[in-house]
Design an enzyme around this catalytic site. Structure first.
Site, PDB file in Angstrom:
ATOM      1  N   LEU A 106       0.824  -0.994   0.036  1.00 54.36           N
ATOM      2  CA  LEU A 106      -0.035   0.043  -0.018  1.00 54.36           C
ATOM      3  C   LEU A 106       0.887   1.213   0.064  1.00 54.36           C
ATOM      4  O   LEU A 106       1.842   1.391   0.777  1.00 54.36           O
ATOM      5  CB  LEU A 106      -0.821  -0.080   1.259  1.00 54.36           C
ATOM      6  CG  LEU A 106      -1.812  -1.063   1.465  1.00 54.36           C
ATOM      7  CD1 LEU A 106      -2.719  -0.747   2.486  1.00 54.36           C
ATOM      8  CD2 LEU A 106      -2.457  -1.394   0.257  1.00 54.36           C
ATOM      9  N   GLY A 143       2.278   8.205   1.262  1.00 57.81           N
ATOM     10  CA  GLY A 143       3.234   9.066   1.257  1.00 57.81           C
ATOM     11  C   GLY A 143       4.359   8.584   0.220  1.00 57.81           C
ATOM     12  O   GLY A 143       5.236   9.573  -0.118  1.00 57.81           O
ATOM     13  N   THR A 153       7.172   7.277   1.335  1.00 59.38           N
ATOM     14  CA  THR A 153       8.553   7.848   1.789  1.00 59.38           C
ATOM     15  C   THR A 153       9.107   6.649   2.365  1.00 59.38           C
ATOM     16  O   THR A 153      10.360   7.083   2.457  1.00 59.38           O
ATOM     17  CB  THR A 153       8.001   8.797   3.168  1.00 59.38           C
ATOM     18  OG1 THR A 153       7.286   8.018   4.165  1.00 59.38           O
ATOM     19  CG2 THR A 153       7.253  10.121   2.852  1.00 59.38           C
ATOM     20  N   ALA A 181      11.302  13.021  11.163  1.00 55.27           N
ATOM     21  CA  ALA A 181      11.401  13.506   9.978  1.00 55.27           C
ATOM     22  C   ALA A 181      11.617  14.925   9.975  1.00 55.27           C
ATOM     23  O   ALA A 181      11.707  15.828  10.652  1.00 55.27           O
ATOM     24  CB  ALA A 181      10.661  12.802   9.008  1.00 55.27           C
ATOM     25  N   ASN A 210       3.729   4.298   9.066  1.00 54.36           N
ATOM     26  CA  ASN A 210       4.712   4.385  10.318  1.00 54.36           C
ATOM     27  C   ASN A 210       4.630   3.210  11.196  1.00 54.36           C
ATOM     28  O   ASN A 210       5.872   2.701  11.584  1.00 54.36           O
ATOM     29  CB  ASN A 210       4.741   5.804  10.869  1.00 54.36           C
ATOM     30  CG  ASN A 210       6.100   6.020  11.723  1.00 54.36           C
ATOM     31  OD1 ASN A 210       6.144   5.579  12.841  1.00 54.36           O
ATOM     32  ND2 ASN A 210       6.741   6.797  11.246  1.00 54.36           N
ATOM     33  N   ASP A 214      10.172   6.059  16.150  1.00 54.35           N
ATOM     34  CA  ASP A 214       9.856   7.281  17.124  1.00 54.35           C
ATOM     35  C   ASP A 214       8.547   6.802  17.736  1.00 54.35           C
ATOM     36  O   ASP A 214       8.156   7.226  18.761  1.00 54.35           O
ATOM     37  CB  ASP A 214       9.775   8.603  16.157  1.00 54.35           C
ATOM     38  CG  ASP A 214      11.399   8.735  16.145  1.00 54.35           C
ATOM     39  OD1 ASP A 214      12.011   9.383  17.082  1.00 54.35           O
ATOM     40  OD2 ASP A 214      11.631   8.892  14.817  1.00 54.35           O
ATOM     41  N   GLU A 225      37.653  29.955   2.607  1.00 53.10           N
ATOM     42  CA  GLU A 225      38.105  28.922   3.352  1.00 53.10           C
ATOM     43  C   GLU A 225      38.577  29.120   4.719  1.00 53.10           C
ATOM     44  O   GLU A 225      38.377  28.479   5.507  1.00 53.10           O
ATOM     45  CB  GLU A 225      39.457  28.385   2.513  1.00 53.10           C
ATOM     46  CG  GLU A 225      39.151  27.923   1.352  1.00 53.10           C
ATOM     47  CD  GLU A 225      40.283  27.088   0.597  1.00 53.10           C
ATOM     48  OE1 GLU A 225      40.367  25.957   0.279  1.00 53.10           O
ATOM     49  OE2 GLU A 225      41.228  27.995   0.261  1.00 53.10           O
TER      50      GLU A 225
END
Length: 1098
Positions: free
Chosen positions: A65, A68, A70, A146, A159, A168, A1030
């Site tokens: 499925l 998103g 992601t 994220a 998730n 998380d 630099e």
């Protein structure tokens, strides 16, 4: 419906185009139906009902499925995963419903994380605080999970079922007692607990199950829920360890129920059941904790070579995060008894822009003279709107082919043969050996024999051509190479250098260039007399031109390199780009067609190398007052598998090993060590950030031994001579130093810092004030020359070409300003064209902070020639305009085109005599940084940074301040954040932004103040300016040494004093373990050599 052009409204360029309202109405009014889209290898289906979705999953149980995209998208794009069918449930309404229940809320599994956040925030607003403990814990994780763009599309259900080991949300959902509604043959509810997670990325859900909704319960009085996470970066980073912890306390604060879940300490979300059992029935207090720690250490075990590494750190975090949970519950209990003040305000970030530096310009300066004014970067609007054109934005020429590269998978091996049968089924019958000769033929011969050996993972083996980017990459992935491994690959400098340890040591890791635009090249055969146009993202178009010409066996005048702009380079687009351009040119030669080669981010990081990792060792002699009398420094740079620019890098290390300190007896050696890693190359600072960091480490260790600051007593004073005999005056170094001290109020600030540390056991603050003395220009004199071509047209407009490459540093903007001053015209009439070898031949690389110095003088020379030619015209018509002068000059047959040339300083270094003048001048600066360190997790925040830099008379203060800010943050990344990870077999793990973290907005100091030293002059550069690209990067080390100062304060709490090792980058892992808290000291340390580590310590 037929629409005729006359029916359309004219385009209004001031208005944005909108989605056609007619189509929006159609989408809302027409009955929904299942949509199918079929591609070459993948089909996509979008059902409209839950029943249809369940039927599709039962028929195609392996079809994922996608909402998103992601998780699945990166796997398909970067790992080659192929799914014949993708199911998009975005129109299945039950997945997006929110239902309020008496004891909680059902949240649709299809809702995005941002939508879930909004639902929970609304519940927190509507309910009493005691009922929202779980909601607030989830919000704590969601705000750091994220980035906002990911949260806007990633779904709650995705998730959960992706079941990442370091998730998380899953530990918090499990600890909170959440339930899942699952649809398959029938609806059922499944508890989200320890039995739900079966292993790595697997759950008890079947292949045909569909997660519909998640029940998130309210909490009760006496129930406390907290969530903690530790990640390499505070935002937009995968967590190292996450936790969800819940406790229910009865009368007398006795534990009635407790749930402890961890992520990142095993193959899946883990419940510490035995630890929770040990807490039941115990009063909530310190005595309970001590027993819990022992049980937790036995229960949560990681083997020393566990995937992900950081074993000691992760085990320490399980203890320290439990302690944090205890402290927060204790604080909540105290507030229930005695309400206290509200939460402290969050930190705010602000940047001090010095108004006198960005003002209208010196008094009396002509309005048309742009030098010294804060002119906006000329490409900024195009870059901000996306209109700026880079190599891969170039429209495809007719018949264009794409080149994909095949790289070695072995660090040290002989190649026996290729297997190309699968590859040739999807791409053209072309395979280019990295050692194959062009040969001049435009036919398609069989592949030449493979190269005899490879010496690193990521070495180029061959290239594959196809008529599309996707086919080329699929073909490259299909190439099979048979190897015979060779013995004893070498990855670390310790295996090259067999020397005993010195009295002090600092190891500095490498750093990925991470430019926004990856390596990109487009080679177009002109088709006549073997002429080629090369569109390339290169700092050194002439080097690329020569590499292509030499590879093809044609004169350089047949190869024209075009560089419009680069999306960043930082030294990584000199040698590496020329190699890729040469390979691409061979493909174009062989086929007679345009060939494009653009590396993916992971490929780029694997192939092109990085900043040299360095092992620095030192022995030092000093007096009781802190004066250093003698030092012996040794630098061992990990060069990788080829020479590249490594000898030049280690030369510069030796030349800068004094930094800003006058050490009477100084000896140094630097060695470039060949290893079986990808060849490392130039990087902004070119060895100075490593060399100077080792010196500062030595200074810091001496100061810790003496318990007193010693930098000032050792800095150069008065007219001075470097260890290689170059004379200079450090007056401006001291001016920068004293101005920083004055601006920060150093004495009171350090006293406040000591007071803070006395009042806080687990949070410590540290500070560091660091100087820099940086030599500008190339030590090889011929590289300091530059040329330019300036055309003036009859309408007065000016076209400029020069040898510098625009990499974002603003060189084209500064060249506009030079022309504006020299010709007396507004910048709007000056256009700087692309950098091209056809316009300016034999250009030198844009590097060494010398691009503006050299090219500015060349442009100035050309403009002065033109202005002098116009003198007769101006004399005749002194009140005329610039446009009238240029038209009159044309009529008078005066050339309005001129070349400019700058010979450059005669820098040199005699390595036999160990003396010379390798630089034109020095750029000076000083930086104060202050940090606050969480000793329990190693997380830190830079509270304040103040920088004062001597840039002479700035040509463009706004660009120079931007360069200072960018260089500092890149240095902050080098010394505290960015970490390259290699497997024991030499494979780079950190190949992309998910594994490799560069500084983000959250890493910018909360108070960031940049000041340019006033009243400074430099007779050695154009308009008395100085190179700035630099030098400031090294000042990022001030954060590193501030962290070390904070760690020193933490160690003092444990009775540890004196010098201690802390390698760079000072990641949270290293900082936490260096603090030597009681928690990290509880974790047993495995004996080195008794196991194979997950990652090498390069």
């Amino acid at each position: 419906m037929v629409v005729f052009p006359c029916d359309l409204l004219p385009l209004d360029p001031t208005q944005d185009l909108i989605f056609p309202p007619e189509l929006m109405r159609v989408a809302l009014t027409e009955p929904q139906q299942t949509r199918w889209f079929r591609g070459e290898r993948v089909a996509w289906v979008s059902p409209v009902s839950l029943e249809e979705l369940v039927l599709l999953k039962s028929t195609h149980p392996q079809a994922p499925l996608v909402l998103g995209n992601t998780a699945l998208g990166p796997e398909m794009k970067f790992r080659g995963a192929v799914h014949p069918l993708l199911i998009s449930p975005s129109r299945v309404a039950p997945l997006f419903e929110v239902t309020h229940a008496p004891q909680g809320v059902w949240v649709g599994a299809g809702l995005s994380l941002t939508q879930v956040q909004m639902v929970l925030e609304a519940r927190v607003e509507a309910l009493p605080q005691e009922k929202t403990e779980l909601y607030r814990a989830l919000l704590h994780q969601l705000r750091a999970l994220a980035g906002q763009q990911i949260r806007n599309v990633a779904s709650l259900g995705g998730n959960i079922v992706s079941a990442l080991p370091n998730s998380d949300l899953n530990p918090v959902l499990a600890a909170g007692g959440c339930r899942l509604r699952v649809a398959s043959d029938g609806d059922r509810e499944v508890p989200l607990d320890q039995d739900f997670f079966r292993g790595f990325r697997t759950t008890l859900l079947g292949a045909a199950d569909v997660l519909v909704a998640v029940f998130v319960p309210e909490t009760r009085p006496g129930e406390f829920v907290r969530a903690f996470r530790q990640a390499p970066r505070k935002e937009n980073a995968l967590a190292t360890v996450t936790t969800g912890m819940r406790v229910v306390l009865g009368p007398g604060a006795v534990v009635r129920d407790v749930q402890l879940y961890y992520g990142g300490v095993g193959p899946c979300t883990l419940r510490a059941a035995r630890t929770g059992q040990a807490l039941l029935g115990r009063p909530w207090g310190e005595a309970m904790l001590q027993e819990a720690y022992s049980v937790l250490l036995e229960e949560v075990v990681l083997p020393p070579g566990a995937v992900g590494g950081k074993v000691g750190f992760r085990r320490s975090l399980t203890l320290s995060l439990l302690f944090k949970f205890y402290l927060e519950v204790q604080q909540a209990l105290a507030l229930m008894v005695r309400p206290g003040p509200g939460p402290a305000g969050s930190w705010t970030s602000w940047t001090c822009w010095v108004q006198d530096q960005l003002g209208p310009g010196p008094a009396g300066q002509s309005e048309q003279d742009a030098v010294g004014r804060p002119v906006m970067h000329r490409s900024a609007p195009a870059q901000a709107t996306g209109e700026a054109v880079y190599v891969d934005d170039t429209p495809p020429p007719q018949g264009e082919l794409f080149l994909a590269l095949v790289t070695s998978t072995r660090p040290h091996a002989s190649i026996l043969r290729y297997c190309l049968s699968v590859c040739l089924s999807v791409c053209l019958s072309v395979c280019l050996s990295q050692q194959g000769s062009a040969g001049g033929s435009q036919t398609l011969p069989p592949p030449p024999p493979p190269p005899p050996q490879v010496s690193c993972v990521g070495q180029l083996v061959c290239g594959v051509l196809a008529d599309s980017r996707d086919r080329a990459r699929r073909g490259a992935a299909a190439v099979r190479v048979r190897y015979q491994d060779l013995p004893d690959p070498v990855f670390t400098v310790e295996l090259v250098v067999h020397r005993p340890l010195s009295s002090g040591e600092l190891r500095l890791g490498g750093q990925e260039h991470f430019y926004m635009e990856p390596q990109s090249v487009l080679v177009v055969p002109v088709g006549e007399e073997t002429e080629f146009h090369v569109y390339v993202s290169s700092q050194a178009p002439t080097i690329t031109q020569e590499a292509v010409a030499e590879t093809l066996g044609v004169p350089s005048n047949r190869v024209t390199c075009h560089v419009k702009r680069l999306g960043g380079a930082f030294g990584g687009k000199v040698t590496k780009t020329s190699i890729l351009a040469a390979i691409t040119a061979v493909a174009a030669w062989k086929t007679g067609r345009a060939v494009r080669c653009v590396l993916e981010r992971g490929e780029d990081m694997l192939i092109t190398g990085a900043r040299h990792p360095v092992l620095g060792r030192y022995q030092v002699g000093f007096m009781e007052d802190g004066r250093i009398t003698a030092a012996d420094l040794q630098y061992y740079a990990n060069a990788g598998n080829t020479v590249d620019e490594s000898p030049l890098v280690v030369e510069k290390m030796v030349l800068h090993m004094d930094n800003a300190y006058n050490i009477p007896n100084l000896r140094g050696r630097a060695v470039a060590c060949r290893t079986n890693l990808p060849s490392n190359t130039a990087f902004r600072g070119f060895g100075v950030p490593q060399a100077a960091a080792v010196v500062e480490s030595m200074i810091t260790d001496v100061a810790l031994c003496l318990a007193r600051p010693i930098r000032e007593v050792n800095m150069y004073r008065g007219l001075s001579v470097t260890h290689y005999g170059m004379r200079f005056d450090p007056e401006n170094l001291w001016r920068c130093w004293e101005e920083v001290k004055g601006r920060v109020g150093l004495g009171p600030r350090l006293e406040a810092l000591r007071s803070f540390n006395q009042d806080h056991r687990w949070r410590k603050r540290g500070a560091a004030l660091i100087p820099i003395k940086y030599g500008v220009a190339f030590s090889e004199a011929f590289l300091n020359q530059a040329a330019a071509l300036v055309h003036v047209y009859k309408d007065g407009s000016v076209l400029v070409s020069h040898g510098g490459a625009e990499m974002g540093q603003g060189i084209h903007t500064k060249m506009q300003q030079v022309v504006s001053r020299e010709l007396g015209v507004p910048s709007s009439q000056v256009y700087v064209s692309e950098t091209s070898t056809a316009s300016v031949p034999n250009s030198c690389p844009s590097a060494a902070s010398y691009g503006t110095d050299a090219n500015g003088m060349a442009v100035r020379d050309a403009c002065q020639k033109l202005y002098k030619r116009l003198e007769p015209i101006r004399t005749k018509n002194p009140k005329g305009s610039w446009d009238s002068w240029t038209r009159a000059a044309f009529l008078e047959k005066i050339s309005l085109s001129a070349t400019g040339f700058f010979r450059g300083p005669d820098c040199y270094m005699d390595w036999e005599k160990m003396e010379g003048q390798p630089y034109s001048y020095f750029t000076y600066g000083a930086c104060y940084s202050e940090v606050e360190l969480d000793c329990l997790t190693g997380d830190y925040r830079t509270l304040r940074t103040d920088i004062v830099v001597d840039v002479g008379q700035s040509i463009n203060p706004s660009i120079d301040i931007g360069q200072v800010e960018g260089a500092f943050l890149q240095g902050l990344g080098l010394y505290t954040l960015e970490q390259l990870s290699f497997s024991p077999g030499g494979l780079l793990y950190s190949r992309g932004p998910s594994q490799y973290k560069i500084p983000a907005v959250c890493d910018v100091p909360l108070s960031f103040n940049v000041h340019l030293l006033p009243d400074s002059n430099n007779p050695h550069a154009i308009y008395s300016s100085k190179g700035i690209g630099e030098p400031v990067l090294f000042l990022g080390s001030s954060v590193f040494y501030a962290i070390k100062d904070a760690v020193s304060a933490a160690r003092a709490e444990s009775g540890l004093g004196g010098a201690f090792p802390l390698d760079s980058p000072a990641t949270p892992e290293r900082a936490c373990l260096a603090c030597a808290t009681p928690f990290s000291q509880r974790v047993p340390v495995s004996e080195p050599g008794s196991f194979t580590p997950w990652a090498l310590n390069i």
